[in-house]
Design a protein around this motif. Structure first.
Motif, PDB file in Angstrom:
ATOM      1  N   PRO A  42       0.990  -1.333  -0.064  1.00  0.00           N
ATOM      2  CA  PRO A  42       0.052  -0.038   0.101  1.00  0.00           C
ATOM      3  C   PRO A  42       0.834   1.237   0.191  1.00  0.00           C
ATOM      4  CG  PRO A  42      -0.058  -0.874   2.190  1.00  0.00           C
ATOM      5  CD  PRO A  42       0.758  -1.827   1.355  1.00  0.00           C
ATOM      6  N   ASP A  43       2.064   1.122   0.213  1.00  0.00           N
ATOM      7  CA  ASP A  43       3.050   2.318   0.418  1.00  0.00           C
ATOM      8  C   ASP A  43       3.729   2.514  -0.750  1.00  0.00           C
ATOM      9  OD1 ASP A  43       5.061   3.928   0.940  1.00  0.00           O
ATOM     10  OD2 ASP A  43       5.720   3.346   2.917  1.00  0.00           O
ATOM     11  N   PRO A  44       3.303   3.499  -1.650  1.00  0.00           N
ATOM     12  CA  PRO A  44       4.382   3.675  -2.821  1.00  0.00           C
ATOM     13  C   PRO A  44       5.741   3.841  -2.856  1.00  0.00           C
ATOM     14  CG  PRO A  44       2.283   5.425  -2.922  1.00  0.00           C
ATOM     15  CD  PRO A  44       2.641   4.615  -1.316  1.00  0.00           C
ATOM     16  N   GLU A  45       6.112   4.286  -1.735  1.00  0.00           N
ATOM     17  CA  GLU A  45       7.479   4.273  -1.581  1.00  0.00           C
ATOM     18  C   GLU A  45       8.375   2.998  -1.554  1.00  0.00           C
ATOM     19  OE1 GLU A  45      10.922   6.149   1.500  1.00  0.00           O
ATOM     20  OE2 GLU A  45       9.170   7.039   1.423  1.00  0.00           O
ATOM     21  N   GLU A  46       7.543   2.004  -0.740  1.00  0.00           N
ATOM     22  CA  GLU A  46       8.102   0.877  -0.818  1.00  0.00           C
ATOM     23  C   GLU A  46       7.941  -0.111  -1.912  1.00  0.00           C
ATOM     24  OE1 GLU A  46       9.827  -0.477   1.480  1.00  0.00           O
ATOM     25  OE2 GLU A  46       9.611   0.923   3.216  1.00  0.00           O
TER      26      GLU A  46
END
Length: 474
Positions: A355-359
């Protein structure tokens, strides 16, 4: 070549039910048996119960149960209801559980009565259905889902190195099971012995669902228990067994004659989830006369590599399963290398996303014009195309096959009023893998004993995640 059935898992199992409605699909350790017709009927009744509890398409259902028939009907029922199913280990407790509940915001929680009693305070405020509610479910309900819709979510983010959602679509859920089924030739004549938790992909995909999508029979135990295993094997002879190395080590240590007898019915056994010592692999094969295969994968991409009875080497993780592309690269530059490097993969089982774009930007990279998923594992390849595990770049420990993320424990340690800095490392612990050891610095003028700090952490986490030693640094 991977043959994608183009259908969600529950619809594939429904096809097996239409073909052989009276075939036994599931046998539980207490003697309960469900035919394929029973399995689908109960699953659709669960879907109807969820609908009555206001679950609609794309809503989240939280599934936290030990191995039991209701786990299977709950999972399939939630899929029939069009829900995204968050699958959580039944040992998860207190702060870990509260975080996952708050993060996923489920419409309904499906839990064992045992879990509900233990975690009544944490589950307060949520709509909870237990096996007692499921047993009285009736009617049927079904929502048409898209192949790219969210299907299941796990909270084991090995590549990210901390607990967060790993989201799989129906496509990647199907893609996690069918390549293994096709490679190993699992069919309706098979019987799978399931001893590992269904809340982990090894137990759910490789042990249980590989049988159900094939029209085979699954023998289900609540947990590893030598006496229960012997009872189950006496009732129905298994043709394959998928488990963590500790299961095979324990079986050989406790009763070699029983292990020898397993060789009469097993076609093969398969180890996954943790390092399998070559000596244990050889010993199992000597006792049974049948191959102990290996399967390799992770929550983000279950069942990527495996060996087969026809293509098998001691110590090897195997080779890419049908539909899987593998690339070894320099982990710093991402330049392709030949013999040893970080593994990148593409395939039908690769997760949809975090759910985390950075990850996501860290997990997915473009190399040679294609998008690959980084595994964080260092592998080597020999001249015949067999792969071997050589180490990890990601921060993760393995205890009895369970993944433990040091970052999660460090964040809890830092909540202690006396802890200024914390680092968690793994200490080798023989057959169980590694145990978490915490190194902490205390705040100036603050006093706390190692025992107090350890107790502070261990009251908040599942048993397998407990810190086993605390070292206070100057």
């Amino acid at each position: 070549m991977y043959h994608d059935p183009g259908k969600p898992v529950h619809k594939i199992i429904e096809e097996r039910a239409r073909e052989s409605p009276d075939k036994v699909a599931l046998v539980y350790e207490d003697g309960t048996e469900l035919t394929y017709k029973d399995l689908i009927s109960k699953a659709k009744a669960v879907a109807n119960l969820l609908y009555e509890n206001k679950v609609r398409k794309c809503d989240t259902v939280f599934l936290i149960m030990f191995n039991r028939p209701e786990f299977v009907t709950s999972l399939l029922g939630a899929l029939y209801a069009g829900a995204r199913v968050v699958i959580v280990d039944a040992l998860t407790q207190k702060e870990d559980l509260a975080f996952q509940l708050n993060d996923s915001a489920p419409k309904v929680v499906l839990a064992d009565e045992e879990v509900l009693q233990r975690e009544s305070e944490t589950l307060k405020g949520y709509a909870v259905l237990t096996e007692k509610d499921l047993s009285s479910a009736s009617g049927e309900h079904e929502v048409v889902v898209g192949y790219e819709d969210d299907a299941r979510v796990f909270y084991y983010a090995g590549i990210a190195g901390r607990t967060m959602q790993v989201i799989h679509s129906h496509r990647s859920f199907t893609g996690a099971i069918m390549p293994l089924v096709q490679a190993e030739g699992i069919n309706a004549n098979d019987v799978s012995l399931v001893t590992v938790p269904l809340t982990h992909v090894l137990g759910l995909d490789a042990a249980l669902l590989s049988a159900l999508v094939s029209g085979a029979t699954a023998l289900l135990l609540k947990k590893f228990n030598m006496d229960k295993i012997k009872e189950m094997v006496a009732r129905r002879s298994p043709t394959y067994l998928v488990a963590v190395p500790l299961v095979f080590q324990t079986l050989m240590k406790e009763d070699e004659e029983f292990v020898k007898s397993l060789g009469q019915s097993l076609r093969w056994a398969m180890s996954g989830g943790a390092y399998l010592p070559p000596d244990d692999q050889r010993r199992w094969e000597e006792l049974t006369g049948k191959p102990l295969l290996q399967v390799y994968g992770m929550t983000e991409a279950p069942q990527i590599f495996a060996t087969t009875p026809e293509k098998h080497k001691i110590g090897s993780l195997g080779f890419p399963l049908p539909g899987v592309e593998a690339l070894l690269v320099n982990p710093e530059t991402l330049e392709p290398v030949e013999d040893q490097g970080e593994l990148l993969v593409r395939g039908p089982q690769v997760m949809k996303c975090y759910p985390d774009p950075e990850e996501n930007s860290k997990a997915f990279v473009e190399v040679n014009g294609k998008v690959w998923m980084r595994t964080g594992d260092i592998l080597a390849k020999d001249e015949e195309g067999f792969y071997y595990f050589r180490g990890v770049r990601k921060r993760m420990l393995k205890y009895k096959g369970y993944p433990i993320f040091p970052k999660d424990l460090e964040l809890i340690l830092l909540k202690h009023p006396c802890v200024a800095e914390a680092e968690v490392v793994g200490e080798p612990a023989g057959e169980v893998g590694q145990i978490p050891v915490a190194k902490v610095k205390l705040k100036e003028g603050c006093k706390a004993t190692p025992e107090e700090i350890m107790d502070f952490v261990n009251k908040r986490v599942a048993a397998y995640k407990k810190v086993r030693k605390v070292i206070i640094l100057e």
